[in-house]
Structures are given as C-alpha cells and as structure tokens.
Design an enzyme around this catalytic site. Structure first.
Site, PDB file in Angstrom:
ATOM      1  N   LYS A 197      10.360   0.853  -0.072  1.00 34.81           N
ATOM      2  CA  LYS A 197      10.058  -0.444  -0.669  1.00 34.81           C
ATOM      3  C   LYS A 197       9.446  -0.189  -2.045  1.00 34.81           C
ATOM      4  CE  LYS A 197       6.825  -3.180  -1.409  1.00 34.81           C
ATOM      5  NZ  LYS A 197       7.366  -3.808  -2.618  1.00 34.81           N
ATOM      6  N   GLU A 270      -1.944   7.593  -1.443  1.00 30.99           N
ATOM      7  CA  GLU A 270      -2.239   8.090  -2.796  1.00 30.99           C
ATOM      8  C   GLU A 270      -2.749   6.890  -3.582  1.00 30.99           C
ATOM      9  OE1 GLU A 270      -1.981  11.194  -3.633  1.00 30.99           O
ATOM     10  OE2 GLU A 270      -0.835  11.978  -1.952  1.00 30.99           O
ATOM     11  N   CYS A 304      -2.222   7.168 -12.520  1.00 35.14           N
ATOM     12  CA  CYS A 304      -3.336   7.321 -11.575  1.00 35.14           C
ATOM     13  C   CYS A 304      -4.224   8.491 -11.958  1.00 35.14           C
ATOM     14  CB  CYS A 304      -2.803   7.484 -10.161  1.00 35.14           C
ATOM     15  SG  CYS A 304      -1.672   8.865 -10.004  1.00 35.14           S
ATOM     16  N   GLU A 402     -11.409   1.141 -11.966  1.00 38.67           N
ATOM     17  CA  GLU A 402     -10.203   1.677 -12.592  1.00 38.67           C
ATOM     18  C   GLU A 402      -9.653   0.624 -13.572  1.00 38.67           C
ATOM     19  OE1 GLU A 402      -6.684   1.906 -10.086  1.00 38.67           O
ATOM     20  OE2 GLU A 402      -6.279   3.900 -10.855  1.00 38.67           O
TER      21      GLU A 402
HETATM   22  P1  NAD Z   1      -0.523  -2.218  -5.337  1.00 31.12           P
HETATM   23  O1  NAD Z   1      -1.312  -1.633  -4.240  1.00 31.12           O
HETATM   24  O2  NAD Z   1      -0.730  -3.642  -5.665  1.00 31.12           O
HETATM   25  O3  NAD Z   1       1.058  -2.066  -5.061  1.00 31.12           O
HETATM   26  C1  NAD Z   1       1.636  -0.843  -4.718  1.00 31.12           C
HETATM   27  C2  NAD Z   1       2.801  -1.092  -3.754  1.00 31.12           C
HETATM   28  O4  NAD Z   1       2.301  -1.703  -2.570  1.00 31.12           O
HETATM   29  C3  NAD Z   1       3.868  -2.047  -4.300  1.00 31.12           C
HETATM   30  O5  NAD Z   1       5.130  -1.642  -3.841  1.00 31.12           O
HETATM   31  C4  NAD Z   1       3.484  -3.376  -3.665  1.00 31.12           C
HETATM   32  O6  NAD Z   1       4.569  -4.268  -3.535  1.00 31.12           O
HETATM   33  C5  NAD Z   1       3.013  -2.901  -2.302  1.00 31.12           C
HETATM   34  N1  NAD Z   1       2.112  -3.837  -1.614  1.00 31.12           N
HETATM   35  C6  NAD Z   1       1.281  -4.748  -2.164  1.00 31.12           C
HETATM   36  N2  NAD Z   1       0.625  -5.418  -1.180  1.00 31.12           N
HETATM   37  C7  NAD Z   1       1.050  -4.898  -0.003  1.00 31.12           C
HETATM   38  C8  NAD Z   1       0.737  -5.148   1.356  1.00 31.12           C
HETATM   39  N3  NAD Z   1      -0.146  -6.069   1.712  1.00 31.12           N
HETATM   40  N4  NAD Z   1       1.335  -4.406   2.308  1.00 31.12           N
HETATM   41  C9  NAD Z   1       2.224  -3.454   1.974  1.00 31.12           C
HETATM   42  N5  NAD Z   1       2.581  -3.167   0.697  1.00 31.12           N
HETATM   43  C10 NAD Z   1       1.987  -3.880  -0.280  1.00 31.12           C
HETATM   44  O7  NAD Z   1      -0.762  -1.267  -6.569  1.00 31.12           O
HETATM   45  P2  NAD Z   1      -0.634  -1.590  -8.100  1.00 31.12           P
HETATM   46  O8  NAD Z   1      -1.925  -2.128  -8.544  1.00 31.12           O
HETATM   47  O9  NAD Z   1       0.572  -2.350  -8.390  1.00 31.12           O
HETATM   48  O10 NAD Z   1      -0.438  -0.090  -8.619  1.00 31.12           O
HETATM   49  C11 NAD Z   1      -1.361   0.567  -9.371  1.00 31.12           C
HETATM   50  C12 NAD Z   1      -2.335   1.319  -8.483  1.00 31.12           C
HETATM   51  O11 NAD Z   1      -1.668   2.425  -7.889  1.00 31.12           O
HETATM   52  C13 NAD Z   1      -3.471   1.896  -9.267  1.00 31.12           C
HETATM   53  O12 NAD Z   1      -4.658   1.718  -8.554  1.00 31.12           O
HETATM   54  C14 NAD Z   1      -3.127   3.377  -9.342  1.00 31.12           C
HETATM   55  O13 NAD Z   1      -4.225   4.223  -9.526  1.00 31.12           O
HETATM   56  C15 NAD Z   1      -2.466   3.589  -8.033  1.00 31.12           C
HETATM   57  N6  NAD Z   1      -1.622   4.779  -8.083  1.00 31.12           N
HETATM   58  C16 NAD Z   1      -2.005   5.895  -7.407  1.00 31.12           C
HETATM   59  C17 NAD Z   1      -1.257   7.060  -7.497  1.00 31.12           C
HETATM   60  C18 NAD Z   1      -1.642   8.337  -6.771  1.00 31.12           C
HETATM   61  O14 NAD Z   1      -0.814   9.245  -6.682  1.00 31.12           O
HETATM   62  N7  NAD Z   1      -2.858   8.453  -6.289  1.00 31.12           N
HETATM   63  C19 NAD Z   1      -0.109   7.069  -8.280  1.00 31.12           C
HETATM   64  C20 NAD Z   1       0.235   5.905  -8.965  1.00 31.12           C
HETATM   65  C21 NAD Z   1      -0.523   4.757  -8.851  1.00 31.12           C
END
Ligand code: NAD
Length: 544
Positions: A197, A270, A304, A402
C-alpha cells in the site's frame, strides 16, 4: 481505469502521458465486488510542482484488500517451493530493469513528489543496489543451518527458515520507490508474497515497479498494489496479512503496532526522527558544513534520516556557522526535469504549513533566522528556502519535534559530553552524525549516541548505504530493522528439527535411575569442562 484521452504530456515530465499513468492505475488490484474495478471511489493524485491533478487511482475498499491478499496467498504457495537461488535471479533481473528504465522512473518520482532530479536519482540508485545485495545474500541467509544438538552424538538440531506467507508493506511518500522496495524485495526473496500500500500521494512509482517485477519474471499474483487512504486501506490489510512492514510517522506506527499485536503478527516499524548532528572542536569545519548541508537539506529535509538539531562545540561554532550559512545560500531551488536544482518542492500544502509554523514558533520564542525562513511560491506552490536558525529554545517545536522540512537549528555547546547529552535528549533515536578530526574518537562517541545508525564524518550514507548492516530506530523511531540479514530474516519463521540418534531422550529402562542421574550429571560436567577448554583455545587463537 482506462482513458480515451490523446497521449498528452503530464506536467513537464518528458516521458509521461496521461494515458501511461492511467495504464499504471489499471495495475491496482481490484476485487470483482470492490471499488477498484468500476472506478467508484477513485482518488485524485496531484503533482506538487504545479499543484495540478496528474491522475486518479482507485480507492480500494476492505473487499479489494482482502481479495488482493487472498490472491497473493494462492500465488505464494508455489513461490515458496521455488529455490532461493531462482528467486534471487528474478530479484537481480528486476534490479537491472530498474536501472535500465531509470528515465521514466525518475520522471514519475519527480512528478508525484516534486523532488529535484538530483534527489530522485539518489533515491533510484538505492533500488538496484538493494536488489543486488538481497540477490547475493538471501540464499545463504535462508539456508538450512545445523546447530548444537542436546548432547554430542545423542541428537542433531537443524534450523530451517520458512516464509511467513503474505507480507503487507505500507510505505510513505518521501522516498516512495526506495522505501517500498527496501521492504518488499527481501520479503519476496524469502519466499513471501507482498501486498503493497503506497502513500495515496505517490502511487505511480509503486505501480511502475509492479510492472517491472512482472517483466523480470515474478509469477502472477505475488506482488499486488492496493491504493487508497491509509485509515481505509491499512487496517484491513493488517488484518489479512502475516507480517506488516511499515514506514511512516510515529503516530501511525503506534496504531499499526497495536493492530499487529492484536492479530499476533510480526511487524517492523521505521518511524520518525529529530536527528542530531554533532561537530567537535577538532572537526574540519568546511567539510562539516558541506556534510551538514547534505544532512539537513537532502530531499528538502523530507528524509527520515535528516539532521534537524546541530550541536557545535563552542570553539568551532562561529567558523562552522559562517561556512554552513555560506553553503546553504549556494543551494538552488527548482522543479525542472534536469539536474540543475539542489532542492525541489515540499510534497503538499500540509507539509509547507508545518514547516512555516515550526519556523514561526522558533522566531516567536526569540530564534534568529541566519538564512532562509521564507516560502518560495515564485518557484513552485510548496517550495521553502533552506533555513538555518540559531538561538532556538530547547522547547521550540523545531528543537523537539520532527519538522520534516529544510530547517536546521544550530546550537553551541561547551564540549563533546554536552553535545552527546543534547543529542540524546529526545524520545527519538533514528540517525546521528558526528564530525571530528579524530575518527577513532568519533567512533567511540558514536557508541554513546542512542540512535540505530550513527555516521562519523558523513551525513547518513555511511550507514544507509551499508546495505549489509541493519538500519532502524531506537525509542520512538521504531521497532525492528531493515537491511542486512536482519532485513531478510524478519520475514521468516524458524523451524527447529531435532533428531534423536538413541531413541526417546528419557530415563532408560535398563539402568537404575539414580545411576543414570549420577552419570548424566558427570557427563554434562565433563562436557562443560571440555567446552571451557575449547573456548579458551579459541580466545587465544583470536588474540594472535
Ligand atoms: P504517515 O504515517 O501519515 O503515512 C505513512 C503511510 O501510512 C502511508 O502509506 C499512509 O497512507 C499510511 N497510513 C496512514 N494512516 C494509516 C492507518 N491508520 N493505518 C494504516 N496505514 C496508514 O506518514 P507521513 O507523515 O506521510 O510520512 C512521513 C513520516 O514517515 C515522517 O515521520 C518520517 O520520519 C517517516 N519516515 C520514516 C522512515 C524510516 O525509515 N524510519 C523513512 C521515511 C519516512
């Protein structure tokens, strides 16, 4: 979803047409009764560089998701029987195809994320590199292993690794290709099926990769993509799969972990970070400043692993700040499909609002904007200048949350111990960077920093690029690890098979029990002494 539109270019992306994007959207799995097959409930996808709609993808519902998982489960049964070496061959071929098809992939990446082509190419490079590692290491990591049996000569113990079944991968928008594939490829190599997804903002890259996996020879049904909003698609996915690999925010990660826990399935998370960068008094400040620019402003800070908090030992602070501001002011902004710009756009209006509010909050609390601090809507609707702040209060949002944008706060500290204490003063623990003229000291200091990866004299590539080494976070930055054998083995169940050479391992009939007990203790004591002897010889040999 199909289109009768003429093949018009989308945005300014040289290789893409509306028809091509519609064709990719047709790859989204849709069940016979689900929303995907009739185009109901589709969602718009916009390109950040222009804020215009670039296409529509299905908004999958719970039926679509469970049917996708069912189809994947059917395909997985025969995939698990394919040898690890043959699976690795397909992974390798896929890596080559990604490299060969890079121009279209780069266009898709830029179109849906708004990132600069330089950042896009850095991201894309990761995919074949990761495939090559997995292809060469997975067969060995997954091979059957002999372990010590209950007692020498009495029984053998052998460990086999079985695929968990169907893995759900939920990926974010910031590095949509890398972060989908870093989790999906090892899962496939370990004999699993994958249902991916992608983030609703960035579905097309994932769909193009699905096409390339098919071309590489991956059997039908093994890799499915379901699109839609996270809260609608995520929960039914977690309820249907056997493992979930999630990359995204800490807040969402907690809900994923709760649901995975309820279903008693494994998960890797992650999550976010608020990463520190430490500059010691003996560092080459020009090098540290160049490194800090990479650490803070790669992908416009939407990484990230990005550094957001910079702690500089006082004796080096003025010189470092001058160099850092100078390097930052030399960066260029742009959204063209060439290699001219260093930074591209932020992903959307929410992300821009978050960055603006963090900078505003720091300003209101007395911070100084050394450079940047402005949205650049003249470049693109969501562009923001790379920004350096000083005098940031420790409780300002920039300092403790962040930001996920091109904003760095520089703070002077008295010495290395104070820098480490400041670096560790966070609930997060993803990535850190230490700059020093003494590499050994840097490595020692790195061991005191509570992060999953710590880079000495580098921003993040020394650890992220070391694909044989695990990568992940401490504390609020996550659970589990990707990369390395750990990143492959997380998708397996171990099965231990013990085979007795002497019949049932219980009290024998023909020897009185008290004799047997005495004999058994004497034998195990002898065994322990022999083991200590062998350990000592090994220790001495390893010291030579
Ligand atoms: P997010 O958590 O909002 O979304 C990430 C994914 O989760 C998307 O595909 C989204 O559709 C899905 N999602 C959202 N709500 C959900 C739910 N209730 N159930 C299941 N899936 C759901 O993240 P974001 O804010 O869009 O992305 C940025 C974040 O990701 C930042 O905090 C960044 O640090 C983190 N990130 C971490 C890493 C790592 O390797 N540690 C890498 C990249 C990004």
């Amino acid at each position: 979803m199909s289109s009768t539109d003429p093949p018009t270019a989308v945005g300014a992306a040289p290789t893409l047409t509306a028809r091509r994007l519609d064709g990719l959207a047709d790859r989204v799995f849709s069940s016979p009764d689900g929303s995907g097959d009739d185009g109901d409930g589709a969602i718009d996808v916009s390109g950040p560089a222009t804020d215009e709609r670039i296409g529509r993808v299905p908004a999958c519902d719970a039926d679509d998701v469970s049917a996708a998982v069912e189809r994947a489960r059917d395909a997985q049964t025969s995939w698990a029987e394919v040898s690890a070496t043959e699976r690795a061959r397909i992974v390798d071929r896929f890596g080559d195809l990604v490299a060969d098809r890079r121009e279209e992939l780069l266009d898709v990446l830029q179109l849906e994320t708004g990132k600069s082509r330089r950042t896009a190419v850095e991201e894309l490079f990761d995919v074949p590199t990761g495939c090559s590692y997995v292809a060469s290491e997975a067969p060995g990591a997954l091979a059957e292993e002999r372990r010590r049996g209950v007692a020498p000569g009495v029984a053998t113990a052998t460990v086999t690794r079985e695929p968990v079944g169907v893995v759900g991968v939920i990926s974010p928008w910031n590095y949509p290709l890398t972060l989908s594939m870093a989790d999906a490829i090892p899962a496939l190599a370990a004999g699993n099926a994958v249902v991916l997804k992608p983030d609703e903002k960035t579905p097309y890259g994932a769909l193009l990769l699905a096409e390339l996996l098919e071309v590489a020879g991956l059997p039908d049904g093994l890799f499915q993509v379901v699109t839609g909003e996270g809260p609608q698609v995520g929960p039914p996915l977690i309820d249907a799969v056997d493992y979930v690999a999630f990359t995204g925010s800490t807040a969402t990660g907690r809900t994923i972990a709760e649901r995975a826990g309820r279903n008693l399935i494994g998960c890797s998370l992650e999550l976010g970070g608020n990463n520190p960068l430490v500059v010691l008094g003996d560092a080459d400040v020009d090098e540290a400043a160049r490194g800090a620019v990479q650490a803070c402003f790669s992908n416009a800070g939407q990484l990230c692993l990005s550094a957001e908090r910079i702690y500089v030992v006082e004796s080096a602070c003025d010189e470092f700040l001058d160099a850092f501001v100078r390097e930052t002011e030399a960066l260029t902004l742009g959204t063209g499909y060439d290699y001219d710009a260093d930074l591209g756009s932020l992903v959307d209006a929410d992300q821009l609002a978050r960055v603006e509010s963090h900078v505003e909050d720091a300003r209101e609390r007395g911070a100084t904007v050394e450079t940047g601090g402005r949205a650049r809507t003249d470049v693109a609707p969501y562009c923001y200048e790379p920004t350096v702040l000083t005098g940031v209060e420790p409780d300002a949002a920039v300092a403790c949350e962040e930001t996920f944008g091109p904003v760095a706060a520089v703070t002077a500290v008295p010495d290395a111990d104070a820098a480490v204490a400041a670096a560790n003063d966070s609930p997060y623990g993803l990535n850190a960077s230490v700059w020093t003229g003494d590499r050994e000291r840097g490595a020692e200091l790195a061991r005191e920093i509570d992060c999953g990866t710590v880079n000495v004299n580098d921003a993040f590539l020394a650890t992220w690029g070391a694909v044989d080494a695990p990568m992940g976070g401490f504390g609020d930055s996550g659970l589990g690890r990707r990369h390395g054998p750990e990143g492959i083995l997380r998708y397996t169940e171990t099965r231990t098979v013990g085979v007795s050479r002497v019949g049932p391992l219980t009290f024998p009939d023909r020897i009185p029990t008290d004799w047997f007990v005495r004999g058994a203790f004497a034998a195990t004591r002898l065994g322990r002494r022999m083991r200590r002897g062998v350990d000592e010889v090994r220790r001495r040999l390893s010291r030579r």
